[in-house]
Motif scaffolding. Structure first.
Motif, short mmCIF file in Angstrom:
data_model
loop_
_atom_site.label_atom_id
_atom_site.label_comp_id
_atom_site.label_asym_id
_atom_site.label_seq_id
_atom_site.Cartn_x
_atom_site.Cartn_y
_atom_site.Cartn_z
N UNK A 1 -31.58 -30.57 44.52
CA UNK A 1 -30.43 -29.77 44.05
C UNK A 1 -30.05 -28.43 44.57
N UNK A 2 -31.09 -27.80 45.16
CA UNK A 2 -30.90 -26.45 45.72
C UNK A 2 -30.22 -26.90 47.23
N UNK A 3 -30.71 -27.85 47.78
CA UNK A 3 -30.15 -28.15 49.25
C UNK A 3 -28.55 -28.53 48.91
N UNK A 4 -28.56 -29.15 48.01
CA UNK A 4 -26.99 -29.53 47.57
C UNK A 4 -25.96 -28.37 47.72
N UNK A 5 -26.55 -27.39 46.67
CA UNK A 5 -25.92 -26.30 46.84
C UNK A 5 -25.59 -25.60 48.04
N UNK A 6 -26.58 -25.51 48.96
CA UNK A 6 -26.42 -24.94 50.13
C UNK A 6 -25.49 -25.54 50.90
N UNK A 7 -25.59 -26.82 50.86
CA UNK A 7 -24.53 -27.85 52.02
C UNK A 7 -23.21 -27.38 51.32
N UNK A 8 -22.88 -27.54 49.95
CA UNK A 8 -21.61 -27.36 49.72
C UNK A 8 -20.97 -25.81 50.05
N UNK A 9 -21.78 -24.89 50.04
CA UNK A 9 -21.34 -23.84 50.75
C UNK A 9 -21.24 -23.67 52.04
N UNK A 10 -21.85 -24.37 52.87
CA UNK A 10 -21.90 -24.45 54.27
C UNK A 10 -20.63 -25.10 54.57
N UNK A 11 -20.28 -26.20 53.85
CA UNK A 11 -19.15 -27.13 54.26
C UNK A 11 -17.73 -26.19 53.69
N UNK A 12 -17.78 -25.53 52.67
CA UNK A 12 -16.70 -24.48 52.30
C UNK A 12 -16.55 -23.29 53.37
N UNK A 13 -17.94 -22.96 53.87
CA UNK A 13 -17.70 -21.82 54.99
C UNK A 13 -17.11 -22.41 56.32
N UNK A 14 -17.20 -23.91 56.81
CA UNK A 14 -16.54 -24.22 57.51
C UNK A 14 -15.09 -24.39 57.80
N UNK A 15 -14.39 -24.28 56.37
CA UNK A 15 -13.04 -24.17 56.07
C UNK A 15 -12.42 -23.01 55.74
N UNK A 16 -13.30 -22.08 55.70
CA UNK A 16 -13.15 -20.59 55.50
C UNK A 16 -12.44 -20.72 53.92
N UNK A 17 -13.20 -21.02 53.15
CA UNK A 17 -12.64 -21.09 51.64
C UNK A 17 -13.75 -20.87 50.91
N UNK A 18 -13.71 -19.66 50.55
CA UNK A 18 -14.80 -19.03 49.86
C UNK A 18 -14.47 -19.06 48.16
N UNK A 19 -13.12 -19.10 48.09
CA UNK A 19 -12.60 -18.71 46.46
C UNK A 19 -12.31 -20.34 45.90
N UNK A 20 -13.20 -21.00 45.82
CA UNK A 20 -12.98 -22.43 45.24
C UNK A 20 -14.23 -23.37 45.17
N UNK A 21 -14.00 -24.42 44.77
CA UNK A 21 -15.03 -25.50 44.63
C UNK A 21 -14.76 -26.52 45.35
#
Ligand code: PLP
Length: 383
Positions: free
Chosen positions: A46-66
């Motif tokens: 579950x912790x790893x999943x949270x990290x991956x989600x943030x990582x892929x969001x950062x690849x899209x420069x998308x901090x303010x969303x899910x």
């Protein structure tokens, strides 16, 4: 695929990179715990999943969303269209060149009573901005315009389209299908200003059957699947952790580690292919605007030949190309009528789409094979 195959249909799908497959195998055989379970091994997932989600969001420069994981681009697009709140009868604008997962879904919304209108496209496959403006009213509740066209690679000016939309209809939700753009060009969702953005892993050397929908904070989206409440209640069902790991690894390579190198390599192959086709083949029309497109796609139209026929005749040389969207023959016929091609070229569309695995030598082989096959097909009129 054998060594002799020259694969130029990477916009349809890509091979999974070896290290992506290895990471997925480990996730399946060793890290197989259900992230909703309570023991430490599961909590680690579950912790790893949270990290991956943030990582892929950062690849899209998308901090303010899910970021919600989906079964791919089709599901992300369907969720965007069907799960956003829209007043009944309100206006929905869809690009005429959208992928069928948007286009066909939009027709379903039309049948449900929405005022669905289609924005015309220009000869390079991108939305005609002046025509788009004419469709805007304060009754617009939803817009979907793809970032890059799967047919031509043409990049839409999404930031401008968002701005124009929000000026006339401030509450409208703007979705962009980024399946062909993510990993190919710099994607900055903050700069684009979109509310929703769809991506898919198998276009960037990740596995099939996994993608994501980005939802900007404040955008109201209803759940697609109900049940155990995974994906913050948006999409119930045990998370596809191995595929998510593969997606993440592919994103790391495409967006962070190898972006510049691949961009220049693939653009060079495409530029060379375009030049060679122009030099060696009579009357070829280059549809893709090289200056305003993703680097991997070159769509062209050959004269007096059907794209399908040429595609099949190239197979005996071990060359695999596309004729546009691999997903639907209906879509292909819809699209080719929109580009303003003359009768002699209208049916002769071929889409070449490259990856970092191709080479200049392969491009030479392809152009030579096309020359030979066109000679046979057009001289003897076996079209
Ligand atoms: N959108 C575009 C622009 C595509 O090119 C594709 C696939 O061809 C999709 C959506 C569908 O994605 P998936 O195959 O992951 O469902």
């Amino acid at each position: 695929m054998d060594n002799k195959t020259i694969y130029l249909d990477n916009a349809a799908t890509t091979c999974v990179y070896g290290d992506v497959a290895q990471k997925m195998a480990k996730a399946m055989t060793e890290d197989y715990f259900n992230p909703s379970a309570l023991y430490p091994q599961a909590v680690d997932i579950a912790v790893e999943l949270r990290k991956i989600r943030e990582h892929i969001k950062s690849a899209m420069h998308a901090p303010d969303g899910e970021l919600y994981f989906t079964s791919g681009g089709t599901e992300a697009n369907n969720t965007a269209l069907f799960c956003t709140r829209k007043p009944k009868g309100s206006r929905i604008i869809i690009g005429l060149g959208e992928h069928d997962s948007i286009f066909v879904s939009a027709n379903e919304l039309k049948a449900q009573g929405y005022d669905v209108v289609f924005a015309p496209i220009r000869s390079d496959g991108t939305v005609d901005i002046d025509e788009f403006k004419k469709l805007l009213t304060n009754k617009v509740s939803f817009v979907s315009i793809m970032h890059a066209s799967n047919e031509t690679g043409g990049i839409n000016d999404v930031a401008l389209l968002v701005k124009l939309t929000k000026k006339v209809a401030p509450d409208a939700v703007f979705h962009s299908d980024g399946v062909q753009a993510f990993g190919k060009i710099n994607v900055n969702l903050r700069a684009l200003g979109v509310d929703l953005y769809s991506v898919s892993a198998h276009k960037l050397h990740g596995p099939k059957g996994i993608g994501a929908l980005y939802v900007k904070n404040g955008t109201s989206v209803k759940p697609l699947l109900f049940g155990g409440g995974q994906e913050k209640g948006m999409r119930s069902g045990t998370e596809n952790y191995p595929s998510i790991v593969g997606f993440d690894c592919a994103v790391q390579r495409a967006v962070f580690d190898e972006f510049d190198e691949n961009y220049s390599k693939i653009s060079k192959y495409r530029e060379y292919l375009s030049q060679q086709l122009k030099n060696k083949i009579d009357d070829v029309v280059i549809i893709t605007d090289i200056e305003k497109s993703v680097p991997n796609v070159l769509t062209v139209a050959f004269k007096d030949v059907r794209g399908e026929v040429l595609l099949h005749s190239l197979e005996k040389h071990g060359i695999l190309v596309g004729i546009g969207s691999a997903c639907s023959s209906h879509h292909e016929s819809r699209f080719k009528g929109l580009l303003g091609l003359d009768t002699a070229h209208k049916d002769g569309i071929i889409r070449f789409s490259m990856s970092d695995g191709n080479s200049i030598d392969e491009v030479d082989t392809v152009v030579e094979a096309i020359k030979q096959e066109l000679f046979v097909l057009t001289k003897f009129k076996r079209v």
